[in-house]
Write a protein that holds these residues in place. Structure first.
Motif, PDB file in Angstrom:
ATOM      1  N   ASP A  51       4.328 -31.264  15.574  1.00 54.53           N
ATOM      2  CA  ASP A  51       4.233 -32.757  15.211  1.00 54.53           C
ATOM      3  C   ASP A  51       2.866 -32.975  14.255  1.00 54.53           C
ATOM      4  O   ASP A  51       2.851 -33.752  13.337  1.00 54.53           O
ATOM      5  N   GLU A  52       1.633 -32.247  14.331  1.00 54.26           N
ATOM      6  CA  GLU A  52       0.507 -32.311  13.499  1.00 54.26           C
ATOM      7  C   GLU A  52       0.907 -31.737  12.027  1.00 54.26           C
ATOM      8  O   GLU A  52       0.457 -32.459  11.145  1.00 54.26           O
ATOM      9  N   HIS A  53       1.729 -30.815  12.076  1.00 50.14           N
ATOM     10  CA  HIS A  53       2.129 -30.096  10.669  1.00 50.14           C
ATOM     11  C   HIS A  53       3.048 -31.040   9.871  1.00 50.14           C
ATOM     12  O   HIS A  53       3.021 -31.292   8.820  1.00 50.14           O
ATOM     13  N   GLU A  54       3.788 -31.931  10.641  1.00 50.12           N
ATOM     14  CA  GLU A  54       4.614 -32.850   9.955  1.00 50.12           C
ATOM     15  C   GLU A  54       3.821 -33.937   9.450  1.00 50.12           C
ATOM     16  O   GLU A  54       3.919 -34.469   8.458  1.00 50.12           O
ATOM     17  N   GLN A  87       1.116 -36.149   4.363  1.00 56.82           N
ATOM     18  CA  GLN A  87      -0.058 -36.672   3.651  1.00 56.82           C
ATOM     19  C   GLN A  87      -0.185 -35.712   2.517  1.00 56.82           C
ATOM     20  O   GLN A  87      -1.409 -35.762   1.603  1.00 56.82           O
ATOM     21  N   GLY A  88       0.731 -34.696   2.297  1.00 59.57           N
ATOM     22  CA  GLY A  88       0.429 -33.777   1.227  1.00 59.57           C
ATOM     23  C   GLY A  88      -0.869 -32.632   1.349  1.00 59.57           C
ATOM     24  O   GLY A  88      -1.237 -32.184   0.466  1.00 59.57           O
ATOM     25  N   ILE A  89      -0.812 -32.558   2.780  1.00 61.04           N
ATOM     26  CA  ILE A  89      -2.009 -31.708   3.340  1.00 61.04           C
ATOM     27  C   ILE A  89      -1.496 -30.200   3.617  1.00 61.04           C
ATOM     28  O   ILE A  89      -0.430 -30.285   4.450  1.00 61.04           O
ATOM     29  N   TRP A  90      -1.765 -29.062   3.007  1.00 59.42           N
ATOM     30  CA  TRP A  90      -1.359 -27.775   3.366  1.00 59.42           C
ATOM     31  C   TRP A  90      -2.799 -27.003   4.189  1.00 59.42           C
ATOM     32  O   TRP A  90      -3.738 -26.657   3.770  1.00 59.42           O
ATOM     33  N   ARG A  91      -2.421 -27.066   5.392  1.00 57.16           N
ATOM     34  CA  ARG A  91      -3.506 -26.541   6.215  1.00 57.16           C
ATOM     35  C   ARG A  91      -3.021 -25.994   7.767  1.00 57.16           C
ATOM     36  O   ARG A  91      -2.509 -26.656   8.499  1.00 57.16           O
ATOM     37  N   PRO A  92      -2.892 -24.641   7.831  1.00 63.45           N
ATOM     38  CA  PRO A  92      -2.272 -24.041   8.832  1.00 63.45           C
ATOM     39  C   PRO A  92      -3.483 -24.336  10.053  1.00 63.45           C
ATOM     40  O   PRO A  92      -4.668 -24.324   9.820  1.00 63.45           O
TER      41      PRO A  92
END
Length: 311
Positions: free
Chosen positions: A114-117, A122-127
């Motif tokens: 859910d957080e990765h979605e 927002q166009g954020i790439w952050r594992p």
């Protein structure tokens, strides 16, 4: 033999067709409010979400079969309901669907999908760092025919699981709690709460602000039971205050969920339209036909509703 069929949504034709094939010796009659439906007597009634005008007709039958596992839509009539046996569906394919739905919702929160979605929008790439499964206890309210398969599935996925029921139960690998006196302790150790209880006067608004606040900080709610069990304003307030991380809700106090409802605008609440466990019509018809055959031979059947308990 004459069988009365009724559905509150009017979708009766497929059921009539399947019953005609399963019980070719029986006459099936689709009952419609206000229509010139042939009058009784009927031997059995098979229905879902009956209207008040149907109640007098039910007094004539040997038994009433319900097209689902839930019984609140008929028990709401209370003493107006004739004292005939009420028989709900057993599994009829719903347990597997329910286990799939709950497992998906638990994994979505546990794996932080859910957080990765949200980040992806927002166009954020952050594992994001993984969570500790050993501390990720899933608690299931209700250890019946649908609750137990859910508990087994979650246990097979490696989650610590606990179950709460009205009366004591025992299940391998499940930390079991029973009775209202144990509910607060059950909630306090639950990271993901899954509600699978029937709707009764005792479970109406069971999950209010006080009880939801017993869940630990960052807990998550999954409701696949009945919407009236959750005090919706309290749930929303606790999510917006940050005490609860969010919720996956398949059921609501008013369905369809009204357009202006604040749940629609809360991104931490995932909404599905009461589809967690759909009745598989063909299996339901086979099950009901088999039970009618048992009753005709004078034998007992399973899944008889206890009106005093409400399920």
């Amino acid at each position: 033999m004459r069988i009365l069929l009724y559905r509150g949504d009017g979708q009766i034709e497929p059921w009539a067709r399947d019953f005609a094939a399963a019980l070719p010796h029986a006459e099936t009659v689709a009952w419609e409010e206000g229509a010139s439906t042939p009058w009784g007597p009927y031997d059995y009634a098979v229905l879902w979400s009956p209207c008040p005008a149907l109640l007098d007709t039910l007094a004539q039958v040997k038994a009433v079969f319900l097209m689902g596992a839930g019984v609140d839509a008929i028990l709401k009539f209370g003493d107006l309901l004739p004292p005939v046996p009420l028989i709900r569906l057993g599994d009829a394919g719903m347990a597997e669907q329910m286990a799939e739905y709950v497992a998906h919702a638990v994994l979505r929160y546990y794996r932080r999908f859910d957080e990765h979605e949200q980040q992806a929008r927002q166009g954020i790439w952050r594992p994001l760092p993984p969570r500790d499964k050993s501390a990720f206890t899933v608690g299931v309210l209700g250890m019946g025919k649908l609750g137990m398969p859910v508990l087994r599935t979650l246990r097979q996925l490696g989650f610590p699981v606990r179950g709460w029921s009205r009366t004591p139960k025992d299940a391998p690998g499940v930390d079991c709690y029973a009775g209202m006196a144990a509910l607060d302790d059950f909630l306090a150790g639950t990271r993901v709460l899954v509600s699978m209880l029937p709707l009764t006067p005792q479970t109406n608004n069971l999950l209010d602000r006080a009880r939801l606040a017993r869940l630990p900080q960052g807990a998550y709610l999954i409701n696949v039971a009945r919407g009236a069990q959750v005090a919706e304003p309290d749930l929303l307030a606790l999510i917006r205050a940050g005490h609860l991380a969010g919720a996956t809700l398949d059921v609501f106090r008013n369905e369809p969920l009204p357009a202006p409802h604040p749940f629609w605008g809360e991104p931490r609440i995932s909404i599905t339209p009461h589809i967690a466990a759909l009745t598989i019509r063909e299996e339901a018809v086979r099950q009901i036909a088999a039970k009618i055959a048992l009753l005709e031979r004078g034998e007992t059947v399973a899944d008889l509703v206890d009106r005093n308990r409400g399920y």
